[in-house]
Enzyme design. Structure first.
Site, PDB file in Angstrom:
ATOM      1  N   HIS A 112      10.030   8.332  13.990  1.00 15.55           N
ATOM      2  CA  HIS A 112       8.897   7.448  13.655  1.00 15.55           C
ATOM      3  C   HIS A 112       7.577   8.239  13.627  1.00 15.55           C
ATOM      4  CE1 HIS A 112       8.036   2.904  13.565  1.00 15.55           C
ATOM      5  NE2 HIS A 112       7.027   3.518  12.984  1.00 15.55           N
ATOM      6  N   LYS A 152       0.822  -1.220   0.000  1.00 17.46           N
ATOM      7  CA  LYS A 152       0.000   0.000   0.000  1.00 17.46           C
ATOM      8  C   LYS A 152       0.854   1.267   0.000  1.00 17.46           C
ATOM      9  CE  LYS A 152      -1.948  -1.994   3.522  1.00 17.46           C
ATOM     10  NZ  LYS A 152      -1.537  -3.377   3.297  1.00 17.46           N
ATOM     11  N   ILE A 153       1.862   1.313   0.890  1.00 20.39           N
ATOM     12  CA  ILE A 153       2.669   2.535   1.015  1.00 20.39           C
ATOM     13  C   ILE A 153       3.638   2.681  -0.164  1.00 20.39           C
ATOM     14  CG2 ILE A 153       4.387   3.736   2.431  1.00 20.39           C
ATOM     15  CD1 ILE A 153       3.013   2.359   4.893  1.00 20.39           C
ATOM     16  N   GLU A 163      15.652   2.060  17.873  1.00 19.50           N
ATOM     17  CA  GLU A 163      14.803   3.196  18.275  1.00 19.50           C
ATOM     18  C   GLU A 163      14.013   2.958  19.562  1.00 19.50           C
ATOM     19  OE1 GLU A 163      12.294   3.207  14.646  1.00 19.50           O
ATOM     20  OE2 GLU A 163      10.587   2.937  15.979  1.00 19.50           O
ATOM     21  N   THR A 177      11.418   4.682   5.699  1.00 22.68           N
ATOM     22  CA  THR A 177      10.285   5.008   6.580  1.00 22.68           C
ATOM     23  C   THR A 177       9.580   3.711   6.998  1.00 22.68           C
ATOM     24  OG1 THR A 177       8.858   5.341   4.645  1.00 22.68           O
ATOM     25  CG2 THR A 177       9.840   7.310   5.614  1.00 22.68           C
ATOM     26  N   SER A 178      10.272   2.568   6.838  1.00 22.49           N
ATOM     27  CA  SER A 178       9.591   1.289   7.129  1.00 22.49           C
ATOM     28  C   SER A 178       9.926   0.736   8.510  1.00 22.49           C
ATOM     29  CB  SER A 178       9.907   0.264   6.050  1.00 22.49           C
ATOM     30  OG  SER A 178       9.128   0.554   4.910  1.00 22.49           O
ATOM     31  N   ARG A 179      11.061   0.094   8.632  1.00 21.11           N
ATOM     32  CA  ARG A 179      11.497  -0.431   9.928  1.00 21.11           C
ATOM     33  C   ARG A 179      13.006  -0.296  10.020  1.00 21.11           C
ATOM     34  NH1 ARG A 179       7.188   0.320  11.270  1.00 21.11           N
ATOM     35  NH2 ARG A 179       5.630  -1.038  12.219  1.00 21.11           N
ATOM     36  N   ASP A 188       9.570  -6.385  -5.584  1.00 17.43           N
ATOM     37  CA  ASP A 188       8.649  -6.979  -4.619  1.00 17.43           C
ATOM     38  C   ASP A 188       8.493  -8.440  -5.009  1.00 17.43           C
ATOM     39  OD1 ASP A 188       6.168  -7.789  -3.252  1.00 17.43           O
ATOM     40  OD2 ASP A 188       5.925  -5.662  -2.816  1.00 17.43           O
ATOM     41  N   PRO A 240       8.037  -4.935   4.908  1.00 14.65           N
ATOM     42  CA  PRO A 240       7.980  -5.242   6.343  1.00 14.65           C
ATOM     43  C   PRO A 240       9.300  -5.819   6.855  1.00 14.65           C
ATOM     44  CG  PRO A 240       6.814  -6.916   5.081  1.00 14.65           C
ATOM     45  CD  PRO A 240       7.270  -5.883   4.092  1.00 14.65           C
ATOM     46  N   ASP A 296      13.087   7.669   9.108  1.00 14.04           N
ATOM     47  CA  ASP A 296      12.018   7.887  10.091  1.00 14.04           C
ATOM     48  C   ASP A 296      12.043   6.772  11.134  1.00 14.04           C
ATOM     49  OD1 ASP A 296       9.653   9.291  11.035  1.00 14.04           O
ATOM     50  OD2 ASP A 296       8.527   7.506  10.403  1.00 14.04           O
TER      51      ASP A 296
HETATM   52  P1  NAI Z   1       2.086  -3.888   2.834  1.00 17.99           P
HETATM   53  O1  NAI Z   1       1.943  -5.185   3.543  1.00 17.99           O
HETATM   54  O2  NAI Z   1       0.891  -3.329   2.121  1.00 17.99           O
HETATM   55  O3  NAI Z   1       3.282  -4.001   1.745  1.00 17.99           O
HETATM   56  C1  NAI Z   1       4.529  -4.540   2.011  1.00 17.99           C
HETATM   57  C2  NAI Z   1       5.082  -5.047   0.683  1.00 17.99           C
HETATM   58  O4  NAI Z   1       6.431  -5.465   0.892  1.00 17.99           O
HETATM   59  C3  NAI Z   1       4.319  -6.261   0.124  1.00 17.99           C
HETATM   60  O5  NAI Z   1       3.922  -6.023  -1.205  1.00 17.99           O
HETATM   61  C4  NAI Z   1       5.328  -7.389   0.212  1.00 17.99           C
HETATM   62  O6  NAI Z   1       5.183  -8.350  -0.826  1.00 17.99           O
HETATM   63  C5  NAI Z   1       6.623  -6.602   0.082  1.00 17.99           C
HETATM   64  N1  NAI Z   1       7.827  -7.356   0.494  1.00 17.99           N
HETATM   65  C6  NAI Z   1       7.948  -8.316   1.415  1.00 17.99           C
HETATM   66  N2  NAI Z   1       9.217  -8.770   1.451  1.00 17.99           N
HETATM   67  C7  NAI Z   1       9.894  -8.061   0.521  1.00 17.99           C
HETATM   68  C8  NAI Z   1      11.246  -8.064   0.071  1.00 17.99           C
HETATM   69  N3  NAI Z   1      12.158  -8.898   0.584  1.00 17.99           N
HETATM   70  N4  NAI Z   1      11.595  -7.181  -0.916  1.00 17.99           N
HETATM   71  C9  NAI Z   1      10.697  -6.349  -1.444  1.00 17.99           C
HETATM   72  N5  NAI Z   1       9.401  -6.302  -1.054  1.00 17.99           N
HETATM   73  C10 NAI Z   1       9.024  -7.145  -0.087  1.00 17.99           C
HETATM   74  O7  NAI Z   1       2.651  -2.878   3.892  1.00 17.99           O
HETATM   75  P2  NAI Z   1       2.537  -1.270   3.870  1.00 17.99           P
HETATM   76  O8  NAI Z   1       1.276  -0.870   4.545  1.00 17.99           O
HETATM   77  O9  NAI Z   1       2.828  -0.766   2.509  1.00 17.99           O
HETATM   78  O10 NAI Z   1       3.735  -0.891   4.851  1.00 17.99           O
HETATM   79  C11 NAI Z   1       5.096  -1.048   4.492  1.00 17.99           C
HETATM   80  C12 NAI Z   1       5.917  -0.904   5.757  1.00 17.99           C
HETATM   81  O11 NAI Z   1       5.860   0.455   6.216  1.00 17.99           O
HETATM   82  C13 NAI Z   1       5.343  -1.702   6.955  1.00 17.99           C
HETATM   83  O12 NAI Z   1       5.847  -2.992   6.954  1.00 17.99           O
HETATM   84  C14 NAI Z   1       5.790  -0.945   8.141  1.00 17.99           C
HETATM   85  O13 NAI Z   1       6.982  -1.534   8.597  1.00 17.99           O
HETATM   86  C15 NAI Z   1       6.080   0.457   7.620  1.00 17.99           C
HETATM   87  N6  NAI Z   1       5.251   1.485   8.222  1.00 17.99           N
HETATM   88  C16 NAI Z   1       5.873   2.575   8.795  1.00 17.99           C
HETATM   89  C17 NAI Z   1       5.134   3.593   9.366  1.00 17.99           C
HETATM   90  C18 NAI Z   1       5.801   4.793   9.964  1.00 17.99           C
HETATM   91  O14 NAI Z   1       5.137   5.563  10.668  1.00 17.99           O
HETATM   92  N7  NAI Z   1       7.066   5.033   9.715  1.00 17.99           N
HETATM   93  C19 NAI Z   1       3.666   3.516   9.418  1.00 17.99           C
HETATM   94  C20 NAI Z   1       3.103   2.357   8.744  1.00 17.99           C
HETATM   95  C21 NAI Z   1       3.878   1.372   8.195  1.00 17.99           C
END
Ligand code: NAI
Length: 333
Positions: A298, A155-156, A265, A234-236, A175, A208, A260
């Site tokens: 974050h 999504k992001i 952290e 901005t992920s982890r 991906d 993730p 972020d």
């Molecule tokens: P999502 O689940 O919609 O998308 C994650 C994508 O990563 C999926 O398409 C998955 O197939 C892909 N993926 C998995 N392993 C992979 C790899 N080895 N290489 C490439 N792609 C891979 O998750 P969403 O909602 O897009 O969130 C992404 C990340 O953003 C979350 O996992 C979370 O850690 C982080 N996040 C950070 C926030 C913040 O405030 N900084 C807030 C919300 C989420």
């Protein structure tokens, strides 16, 4: 009355959740400390615990929660690496999250970080406040025409890629589950990670944290990145090996880094350490000493829209859990 214990709460969390509390008629107990094995006993009497990104629900913590009668772990975030899902399942404890509260919030913050760092807005802001109107050292680059590697197109990642396309960037994506129709519609090309690294002027992480993605960006991946490339995470935090990142900055291989999230952290972000500094963390202090590093704590999720959506989905799931009904679709882990 049913009780829900909230952990690692801040005034902005309480404000939106308290509005929900009045409507549902349960007791919400707000704690500002994090949930861990050491603090799990404070959940006694609660039907559910509501936690955030830096609470630590390992097997020992979940055992304690189960022993004091907790039935439901409600994450008020999307990422779930902080919970031992296998242990929760064995204990018969439901775990829910808020899978998509606002992908736009995180995608827009990603661009905000990159633009601030590249165009040196943070430095210009401080200078101008001191009536220093010099432009020396503020040269940036056009995003237009640059190649961006978007790693993770969930999504992001998709939202972020679309914004980059709006800037006129070429977007290369990676991906394991490519979204081909979306890529075609937005002129995004999928490639293997190693093929993207030497081409990308900017690498943006949107995947993730899992055992497979831990330290995805390490010494090897940095060495494959283009000289002068920018990294945005901005992920982890644990997706990036911080020691390798510092080396890549020291050797001037990287042009800039916007974070972020940070590997260590937990216990640092979301808190005010200004009186003491960071005596226990030399790596973050070192990162902050580079002029081409920008760190936020974050906060990518922190918009009104996201907070209200988090409260709405969390309250709905708590309500369903208390009524023994099915959770909202897509929220159960
Ligand atoms: P999502 O689940 O919609 O998308 C994650 C994508 O990563 C999926 O398409 C998955 O197939 C892909 N993926 C998995 N392993 C992979 C790899 N080895 N290489 C490439 N792609 C891979 O998750 P969403 O909602 O897009 O969130 C992404 C990340 O953003 C979350 O996992 C979370 O850690 C982080 N996040 C950070 C926030 C913040 O405030 N900084 C807030 C919300 C989420």
């Amino acid at each position: 009355m049913k009780v829900v214990s909230f952990y690692d709460t801040k005034p902005y969390d309480r404000e939106v959740m308290q509005a929900a509390e009045a409507a549902v008629g349960w007791e919400f107990r707000f704690h500002d400390f994090r949930l861990s094995t050491e603090t799990a006993a404070t959940a006694a009497g609660s039907h559910a615990v509501c936690v955030f990104v830096n609470d630590k629900l390992d097997r020992a913590c979940l055992n304690k929660l189960a022993a004091v009668g907790v039935k439901h772990v409600a994450l008020r975030c999307a990422g779930f690496n902080q919970v031992d899902l296998v242990a929760a399942r064995e204990l018969g404890m439901a775990v829910t999250r808020v899978p998509a509260y606002s992908p736009h919030a995180v995608a827009e913050h990603t661009l905000a970080l990159l633009l601030t760092l590249n165009r040196k807005i943070h430095r210009a802001y401080n200078r101008v406040r001191e009536f220093n109107f010099s432009l020396a050292g503020l040269v940036g680059f056009d995003l237009y025409g640059k190649t961006v590697g978007v790693i993770g197109t969930g999504k992001i990642g998709r939202c972020t890629a679309e914004i980059f396309r709006g800037f006129g960037c070429e977007v290369l994506a990676h991906d394991p589950f490519p979204q081909q129709d979306w890529a075609l519609a937005h002129q995004v090309r999928y490639l293997e990670l190693d093929a993207i690294l030497p081409q990308a002027d900017i690498l943006s992480l949107h995947l993730p944290l899992t055992p497979q993605t831990y330290h995805l960006i390490d010494e090897r991946t940095f060495s494959l990145m283009k000289q002068g490339a920018y990294l945005v995470n901005t992920s982890r935090g644990k997706l990036v090996d911080t020691s390798a990142l510092i080396q890549a900055l020291k050797s001037l291989h990287l042009g800039g880094v916007a974070l972020d999230v940070y590997e260590e952290e937990e216990g640092i972000f979301f808190e005010d350490h200004s009186a003491m500094g960071l005596p226990g963390d030399d790596e973050l202090s070192r990162l902050l000493s580079f002029p081409n590093v920008l760190v936020t704590s974050h906060q990518a999720f922190l918009t009104n829209e996201a907070l209200h959506e988090i409260a709405r989905v969390t309250t709905e799931n708590l309500s369903r859990s208390m009524a023994g009904a099915d959770f909202l679709e897509g929220t159960v882990l």
